[in-house]
Motif scaffolding. Structure first.
Motif, PDB file in Angstrom:
ATOM      1  N   ALA A   1       0.837  -1.205   0.000  1.00  0.00           N
ATOM      2  CA  ALA A   1       0.000   0.000   0.000  1.00  0.00           C
ATOM      3  C   ALA A   1       0.877   1.262   0.000  1.00  0.00           C
ATOM      4  N   HIS A   2       1.929   1.220   0.771  1.00  0.00           N
ATOM      5  CA  HIS A   2       2.836   2.376   0.847  1.00  0.00           C
ATOM      6  C   HIS A   2       3.494   2.637  -0.516  1.00  0.00           C
ATOM      7  N   GLU A   3       3.917   1.606  -1.186  1.00  0.00           N
ATOM      8  CA  GLU A   3       4.552   1.760  -2.501  1.00  0.00           C
ATOM      9  C   GLU A   3       3.563   2.317  -3.527  1.00  0.00           C
ATOM     10  N   ARG A   4       2.335   1.845  -3.497  1.00  0.00           N
ATOM     11  CA  ARG A   4       1.321   2.379  -4.414  1.00  0.00           C
ATOM     12  C   ARG A   4       1.092   3.869  -4.148  1.00  0.00           C
ATOM     13  N   GLN A   5       1.053   4.228  -2.887  1.00  0.00           N
ATOM     14  CA  GLN A   5       0.848   5.635  -2.525  1.00  0.00           C
ATOM     15  C   GLN A   5       2.018   6.495  -3.015  1.00  0.00           C
ATOM     16  N   GLN A   6       3.236   6.003  -2.857  1.00  0.00           N
ATOM     17  CA  GLN A   6       4.406   6.768  -3.303  1.00  0.00           C
ATOM     18  C   GLN A   6       4.416   6.926  -4.825  1.00  0.00           C
ATOM     19  N   ILE A   7       4.087   5.875  -5.528  1.00  0.00           N
ATOM     20  CA  ILE A   7       4.037   5.946  -6.998  1.00  0.00           C
ATOM     21  C   ILE A   7       2.998   6.973  -7.425  1.00  0.00           C
ATOM     22  N   PHE A   8       1.834   6.939  -6.805  1.00  0.00           N
ATOM     23  CA  PHE A   8       0.785   7.901  -7.135  1.00  0.00           C
ATOM     24  C   PHE A   8       1.238   9.324  -6.832  1.00  0.00           C
ATOM     25  N   ALA A   9       1.842   9.541  -5.678  1.00  0.00           N
ATOM     26  CA  ALA A   9       2.306  10.880  -5.294  1.00  0.00           C
ATOM     27  C   ALA A   9       3.404  11.360  -6.242  1.00  0.00           C
ATOM     28  N   GLU A  10       4.324  10.492  -6.598  1.00  0.00           N
ATOM     29  CA  GLU A  10       5.401  10.866  -7.509  1.00  0.00           C
ATOM     30  C   GLU A  10       4.842  11.218  -8.897  1.00  0.00           C
ATOM     31  N   ASP A  11       3.887  10.436  -9.372  1.00  0.00           N
ATOM     32  CA  ASP A  11       3.246  10.729 -10.664  1.00  0.00           C
ATOM     33  C   ASP A  11       2.556  12.093 -10.605  1.00  0.00           C
ATOM     34  N   SER A  12       1.888  12.381  -9.503  1.00  0.00           N
ATOM     35  CA  SER A  12       1.198  13.667  -9.357  1.00  0.00           C
ATOM     36  C   SER A  12       2.188  14.819  -9.354  1.00  0.00           C
ATOM     37  N   ARG A  13       3.282  14.660  -8.643  1.00  0.00           N
ATOM     38  CA  ARG A  13       4.299  15.713  -8.602  1.00  0.00           C
ATOM     39  C   ARG A  13       4.918  15.919  -9.983  1.00  0.00           C
TER      40      ARG A  13
ATOM     41  N   ARG B   1       3.541  15.358 -12.883  1.00  0.00           N
ATOM     42  CA  ARG B   1       2.552  16.051 -13.722  1.00  0.00           C
ATOM     43  C   ARG B   1       2.528  17.538 -13.386  1.00  0.00           C
ATOM     44  N   ALA B   2       2.586  17.866 -12.102  1.00  0.00           N
ATOM     45  CA  ALA B   2       2.571  19.271 -11.689  1.00  0.00           C
ATOM     46  C   ALA B   2       3.799  20.004 -12.231  1.00  0.00           C
ATOM     47  N   LEU B   3       4.955  19.368 -12.183  1.00  0.00           N
ATOM     48  CA  LEU B   3       6.172  19.982 -12.729  1.00  0.00           C
ATOM     49  C   LEU B   3       6.029  20.218 -14.230  1.00  0.00           C
ATOM     50  N   GLU B   4       5.512  19.246 -14.951  1.00  0.00           N
ATOM     51  CA  GLU B   4       5.349  19.371 -16.397  1.00  0.00           C
ATOM     52  C   GLU B   4       4.326  20.464 -16.736  1.00  0.00           C
ATOM     53  N   GLU B   5       3.236  20.539 -15.964  1.00  0.00           N
ATOM     54  CA  GLU B   5       2.225  21.565 -16.212  1.00  0.00           C
ATOM     55  C   GLU B   5       2.798  22.958 -15.948  1.00  0.00           C
TER      56      GLU B   5
END
Length: 134
Positions: A85-97, A99-103
């Motif tokens: 669960a922790h790894e899934r959360q980190q992957i999701f958070a990293e993907d979100s960050r 995307r924010a950097l690219e935007e």
């Protein structure tokens, strides 16, 4: 003599228009350079912040791993579920960050392009007005 004076005045006016045009072009180039530097500085800052955050995350993960290993000795199945669960959360958070950097980078690039376009249009209008005035 009057014709010479008129020719000199026309030449001075033409040279003045050229000098103004050159000054406007230089201003546009300086603004573009400033905006590019600003974008690069913001990008560098975002990367530095992300690297610092990742270092902190990695340090926190190291501490968590030690605690997890102790807990795993007691409850192997529960620990495996928590880790997944922790790894899934980190992957999701990293993907979100990411995307924010690219935007943010795309937004800054669009701002630079819009400012450049605006300055080019203003410059063209001034040049046309100067040309029409001649």
């Amino acid at each position: 003599e009057a014709a010479e004076k008129a020719a000199l005045a026309a030449e001075r006016a033409r040279l003045q228009v050229l000098a103004e045009e050159e000054a406007r072009q230089k201003a546009v180039e300086e603004e573009e350079a400033r905006l590019r530097a600003e974008v690069e500085e913001q990008r560098r800052k975002l990367i530095e912040d992300e690297e610092a955050r990742l270092k902190h995350v990695m340090e926190a993960q190291a501490e968590e791993r030690h605690a997890m290993e102790s807990a795993q000795r007691r409850q192997a199945q529960d620990q495996a579920a928590i880790l997944a669960a922790h790894e899934r959360q980190q992957i999701f958070a990293e993907d979100s960050r990411q995307r924010a950097l690219e935007e943010e980078e795309a937004r800054l690039k669009a701002a630079v392009e819009a400012k450049t376009q605006q300055m080019n249009e203003e410059e063209a209008a001034r040049a046309k007005a100067a040309w029409d005035a001649e």
